[in-house]
Design a protein around this motif. Structure first.
Motif: not given
Length: 209
Positions: A48-66, A120-129
Motif C-alpha cells: 500500500v502506498a502512503s503520502l505524508t506531510v512533515n507539518r499538519p498545520t502551517i501559516f500562509l506563506g510557509e512551505t511543507v514537505l510531501l 508531478t514527482a518522481f520516485t527513486n528505485a525504492e518507490g519513494r519521493f
C-alpha cells in the motif's frame, strides 16, 4: 496331437504377452496438472502506498514537505490538490482593536505567485519521493498522489491558516497619543509662563529693596 500342440503354443504366447500389459496397468499413473502454465507474479508487490506531510498545520506563506512511499520504482507520480474553505476563523487571526474597544477586520496578505493545484514527482528505485510545496491559499488542502505505471494512490491533508499580522494603526489609535502629546505641550507652556512670572517678580522685588 498336432492340433493340440498348436493350441497350447498359442495359449502360452498370449499369456506371455498379457503379463507385461497387466504389470504396466497396475503401476500408479501421475495425476494430470490442473493448469498447463505456472502463475505469473504481479508486476509490483501488493503493498500500500502512503503520502505524508512533515507539518499538519502551517501559516500562509510557509512551505511543507510531501513524502510518498511504496510507489513503483522510478515512476512518475501525479499529485492533485483540492481546497476546502475552513469552517471556523483561522487560529491566531485576532482582529485589530481600536482605543475605544471596537474591532477592525484584518485582511489576509495577498501573494503574487499562485501554487499549482496539479504537479508531478518522481520516485527513486525504492518507490519513494519527496516534494516541497508552498500553498498560496488558506483552507484544508487535500493532496492525492497517483502512480502512472503502478496505479497506486495515497492521500494526505494540510491545514493552512492566515498569516499572523501586527495590529494595524487606525485613526482612533493615533487619537490618544496625539491628545496626550497636546496635553503635555499645554502643561509645559503653563509651567514656562509661571517660571517667567516668578523670575520677573523676583527681579522687581529685589530692585525695590
Amino acid at each position: 496331437m498336432r492340433l493340440s500342440r498348436i493350441i497350447m503354443a498359442l495359449t502360452v504366447g498370449l499369456a506371455v504377452v498379457a503379463v507385461p500389459t497387466a504389470a504396466g496397468a497396475a503401476q500408479p499413473q501421475p495425476a494430470p496438472s490442473a493448469t498447463t502454465d505456472p502463475p505469473q507474479p504481479p508486476p509490483y508487490p501488493p503493498t500500500v502506498a502512503s503520502l505524508t506531510v512533515n507539518r499538519p498545520t502551517i501559516f500562509l506563506g510557509e512551505t511543507v514537505l510531501l513524502t510518498g512511499t511504496n510507489f513503483g520504482p522510478n515512476e512518475t507520480v501525479d499529485i492533485s490538490v483540492t481546497v476546502t474553505p475552513l469552517a471556523a476563523p483561522a487560529a491566531g487571526q485576532a482582529p485589530a482593536r481600536r482605543s475605544d474597544g471596537t474591532t477592525v477586520a484584518m485582511k489576509p496578505v495577498a501573494y503574487q505567485a499562485s501554487a499549482p493545484l496539479n504537479f508531478t514527482a518522481f520516485t527513486n528505485a525504492e518507490g519513494r519521493f519527496t516534494k516541497s510545496y508552498r500553498p498560496s491559499v488558506t483552507g484544508l488542502l487535500t493532496f492525492t498522489a497517483t502512480g502512472r505505471e503502478s496505479g497506486r494512490t495515497a492521500s494526505t491533508e494540510l491545514r493552512v491558516l492566515h498569516k499572523k499580522q501586527p495590529l494595524p494603526v487606525t485613526g482612533d489609535s493615533l487619537g490618544t497619543p496625539m491628545k496626550l502629546g497636546g496635553g503635555l505641550v499645554g502643561a509645559g507652556a503653563v509651567m514656562l509662563l509661571l517660571t517667567l512670572a516668578w523670575r520677573r517678580r523676583q527681579r522687581f522685588g529685589g530692585a525695590a529693596h
